[in-house]
Every structure is written in C-alpha cells, then in structure tokens.
Design a protein around this motif. Structure first.
Motif, PDB file in Angstrom:
ATOM      1  N   LEU A  71       0.830  -1.214   0.000  1.00 50.68           N
ATOM      2  CA  LEU A  71       0.000   0.000   0.000  1.00 50.68           C
ATOM      3  C   LEU A  71       0.856   1.252   0.000  1.00 50.68           C
ATOM      4  CD1 LEU A  71      -2.989  -0.474   2.485  1.00 50.68           C
ATOM      5  CD2 LEU A  71      -3.057  -0.289   0.003  1.00 50.68           C
ATOM      6  N   ARG A  72       1.904   1.252   0.817  1.00 46.16           N
ATOM      7  CA  ARG A  72       2.768   2.422   0.869  1.00 46.16           C
ATOM      8  C   ARG A  72       3.439   2.675  -0.476  1.00 46.16           C
ATOM      9  NH1 ARG A  72       1.509   5.794   2.298  1.00 46.16           N
ATOM     10  NH2 ARG A  72       1.319   5.446   4.518  1.00 46.16           N
ATOM     11  N   ARG A  73       3.801   1.597  -1.171  1.00 44.89           N
ATOM     12  CA  ARG A  73       4.420   1.747  -2.487  1.00 44.89           C
ATOM     13  C   ARG A  73       3.423   2.296  -3.504  1.00 44.89           C
ATOM     14  NH1 ARG A  73       4.878  -0.527  -7.328  1.00 44.89           N
ATOM     15  NH2 ARG A  73       3.286  -2.110  -6.881  1.00 44.89           N
ATOM     16  N   ARG A  74       2.190   1.780  -3.484  1.00 43.13           N
ATOM     17  CA  ARG A  74       1.202   2.152  -4.487  1.00 43.13           C
ATOM     18  C   ARG A  74       0.570   3.508  -4.212  1.00 43.13           C
ATOM     19  NH1 ARG A  74      -0.482  -2.671  -7.218  1.00 43.13           N
ATOM     20  NH2 ARG A  74      -2.486  -1.748  -7.829  1.00 43.13           N
ATOM     21  N   HIS A  75       0.415   3.847  -2.942  1.00 43.52           N
ATOM     22  CA  HIS A  75      -0.309   5.067  -2.571  1.00 43.52           C
ATOM     23  C   HIS A  75       0.506   5.858  -1.548  1.00 43.52           C
ATOM     24  CE1 HIS A  75      -3.786   3.548  -4.726  1.00 43.52           C
ATOM     25  NE2 HIS A  75      -3.692   2.416  -4.056  1.00 43.52           N
ATOM     26  N   PRO A  76       1.556   6.528  -1.990  1.00 38.69           N
ATOM     27  CA  PRO A  76       2.445   7.204  -1.036  1.00 38.69           C
ATOM     28  C   PRO A  76       1.776   8.302  -0.223  1.00 38.69           C
ATOM     29  CG  PRO A  76       2.992   7.783  -3.317  1.00 38.69           C
ATOM     30  CD  PRO A  76       2.034   6.648  -3.384  1.00 38.69           C
ATOM     31  N   GLY A  77       0.672   8.855  -0.710  1.00 40.33           N
ATOM     32  CA  GLY A  77       0.028   9.947   0.019  1.00 40.33           C
ATOM     33  C   GLY A  77      -1.115   9.531   0.910  1.00 40.33           C
ATOM     34  N   VAL A  78      -1.577   8.285   0.795  1.00 40.58           N
ATOM     35  CA  VAL A  78      -2.722   7.862   1.592  1.00 40.58           C
ATOM     36  C   VAL A  78      -2.280   7.543   3.018  1.00 40.58           C
ATOM     37  CG1 VAL A  78      -2.639   5.356   1.207  1.00 40.58           C
ATOM     38  CG2 VAL A  78      -4.854   6.503   1.453  1.00 40.58           C
ATOM     39  N   VAL A  79      -3.151   7.789   3.976  1.00 37.30           N
ATOM     40  CA  VAL A  79      -2.882   7.435   5.371  1.00 37.30           C
ATOM     41  C   VAL A  79      -3.190   5.954   5.557  1.00 37.30           C
ATOM     42  CG1 VAL A  79      -3.490   7.851   7.784  1.00 37.30           C
ATOM     43  CG2 VAL A  79      -3.390   9.770   6.166  1.00 37.30           C
ATOM     44  N   ILE A  80      -2.248   5.217   6.116  1.00 39.28           N
ATOM     45  CA  ILE A  80      -2.438   3.784   6.353  1.00 39.28           C
ATOM     46  C   ILE A  80      -2.596   3.551   7.850  1.00 39.28           C
ATOM     47  CG2 ILE A  80      -1.454   1.480   6.145  1.00 39.28           C
ATOM     48  CD1 ILE A  80       0.096   2.447   3.720  1.00 39.28           C
TER      49      ILE A  80
END
Length: 301
Positions: free
Chosen positions: A103-112
């Motif tokens: 997820l961090r790789r695909r969506h660097p701006g989203v809060v996980i």
C-alpha cells in the motif's frame, strides 16, 4: 523514537490538552472536515465481507478502488474482531505487514492504519509504513501506545468496557455509558501523550457495540457531541454493526441505509473520521452533510 517525539522530549513535557486537529502523514484534518477510513480485512472470517479481501491481490484491488472513490485512510486488519479461530502474532504480522508495504508503495500519500491491539504487530506495521495504530481494545496491550510514540504515528484510543480482545458483552450495564466512555478514552489519550504521542496524532473512539448493547450504542450516537466536546478528534466506526441491524431488523447485508444515517448524525455533531465498508456511499453522504453545514452558516449571516 521519531523526530517529533524527540523534539517533544527535548522541549519538555507535552501538554495534556488536545490540539483540536488531526495530523497524519503530512495531512491535516481539522474541525469540520470528514475523513473516510476504508476497511480492508485481511481475514478469512470477517463478519461483513466473509473473507472477500483475505487474498492479497483481492485486498490490493479493494484498496485501489477505495482510494479512487475518496478514501483518505485505509484501515488494515489481520484478525476478526469477534469470536473465531485464534490468530498468533506471527500470522497477524504475515497478513498485515506485506500488505502495508505494498500500500505504501502504491499510494504514497494515503494514510495507512493498522487495526490491532498487539504492540508487536503495531511495531512491525509502523516500520513498514503505517501512519496510525487503530487500537479497538482500549489499551489491552499497554505497550501499543509506546509503539505509537516510538514511531511518531497516530493512535486511536477506544472504549471496550473492560472486555478482553475478541469477546462480546454479556448483560453489560453502566450508570452513564457516555460518561464512562468519555472518562476512559480521555484518560487513554492523556496516557498516550505522557508516553510521547503527539496530541495531534490522537483520535478517540466510542467503539459502538464493543462492551455495549444496542441501547448503549444508540445513546452514544445521540450524545456524540459530548465526546466531540472533549477536543479530541472523534472516530466513528459503526459500519454495518449489530446495533444498526437490531434497530432496523436488518441483516448484515442490508444495513447501508442505517449506516449512512448514523454517519450523517455523527458528522453533524462533529465527528472527524468515519470507518466504513462502502467508501463511495459514505463519501457522498459526508459531502452532503458538509454542504448543508456550509449553506447553513451562510444562511445565518
């Protein structure tokens, strides 16, 4: 220890008062904003999706779709909340950490966010790039708040009525459930700050249905403004829950209308983050509430 936590320790004790805003991964969610938290269950036995996102690829597709439909936060869970097969720590890490990494790789701006009560899981996910630890079991593992401080990530402080993780309430009673929730979550938030978690990283969650019956959950919904009044940003996690089903006599697959109604009532009272299964429907409902609030303020002038 994260940079912000080091600065707090150098500068002296952090005040216990809430900041009034939530800051995660460079994003600010202030009063009046509505952040959608999409649920992705890496479990084979979720009460709602029955394992639809247990497979890695299915979970990735669901997360991509949620982001495209307006999710601000992705909440990843590796253990079913209720009764079920025991899941060792190692298995929970196996289910969550590679997914957080992707997820961090695909969506660097989203809060996980990671939905866990275990410090070891929280630490592994934070190291992989998670921004928030969603502790739905009210500090059952007291070291989880220390993990949030160590990695300078957010923390959800919740209320479970003293229940151990993955247990259901039985004839639970409170003199005043709202007061009990308020006192518990505020104490947990202040404890987290004393460990070094930034006040602008903390959310409080009344945790509908956890340690509560339907009456309690409805009362918390009606009086949610009292929790908002503490100054801590409020998370509402009501999507398709049993209190909605019991109130409307609706099966788990037929609770969307009730869920959206509770979201709207909660947003109107000032809740900040909304944990949901249907991202698109929640986003539309919350945007409608925000539009009505703006129009109402204009009419008052």
């Amino acid at each position: 220890m994260g940079a912000a936590a080091r600065e707090r320790s150098i500068g002296g004790p952090e005040p216990m008062t809430p900041s009034g805003v939530l800051r995660l991964r460079g994003r600010t969610f202030g009063p009046g904003s509505h952040a959608v938290m999409a649920v992705i269950n890496r479990t084979p036995d979720s009460f709602y999706d029955r394992g639809a996102t247990f497979a890695f690829d299915a979970a990735v597709r669901a997360a991509d779709t949620a982001v495209a439909r307006g999710a601000d936060i992705i909440d990843v869970g590796g253990v079913k909340a209720g009764y079920g097969e025991d899941v060792p720590v190692e298995e929970e890490i196996r289910r969550t950490v590679p997914f957080v990494t992707e997820l961090r790789r695909r969506h660097p701006g989203v809060v996980i966010s990671v939905d866990t009560w275990r410090a070891a899981v929280g630490r592994a996910c934070a190291a992989a790039g998670a921004d928030l630890v969603n502790d739905t079991w009210a500090g059952a593992d007291p070291d989880l708040a220390r993990v949030a401080a160590e990695f300078d990530v957010g923390l959800v402080c919740s209320h479970s009525g003293g229940l151990a993780p993955r247990t259901d309430p039985h004839r639970v009673a409170y003199a005043d459930v709202v007061a009990d929730v308020r006192d518990t979550v505020v104490a947990l938030a202040e404890r987290a700050v004393s460990f070094g978690v930034g006040p602008d990283r903390i959310l409080i969650d009344p945790t509908h249905d956890f340690g509560k019956n339907t009456y309690h959950s409805l009362l918390l919904t009606r009086r949610l403004h009292e929790l908002v009044g503490t100054g801590w940003p409020v998370l509402v996690a009501v999507s398709n829950k049993d209190f909605i089903g019991e109130t409307l006599d609706a099966a788990v697959t037929d609770r969307l209308a009730g869920t959206l109604a509770v979201l709207a009532v909660s947003a109107w009272q000032g809740a900040r983050v909304f944990r949901v299964h249907d991202t698109a429907a929640a986003r539309r409902a919350l945007d409608a509430v925000a539009a009505m609030e703006r129009q109402g303020r204009g009419a008052d002038r």
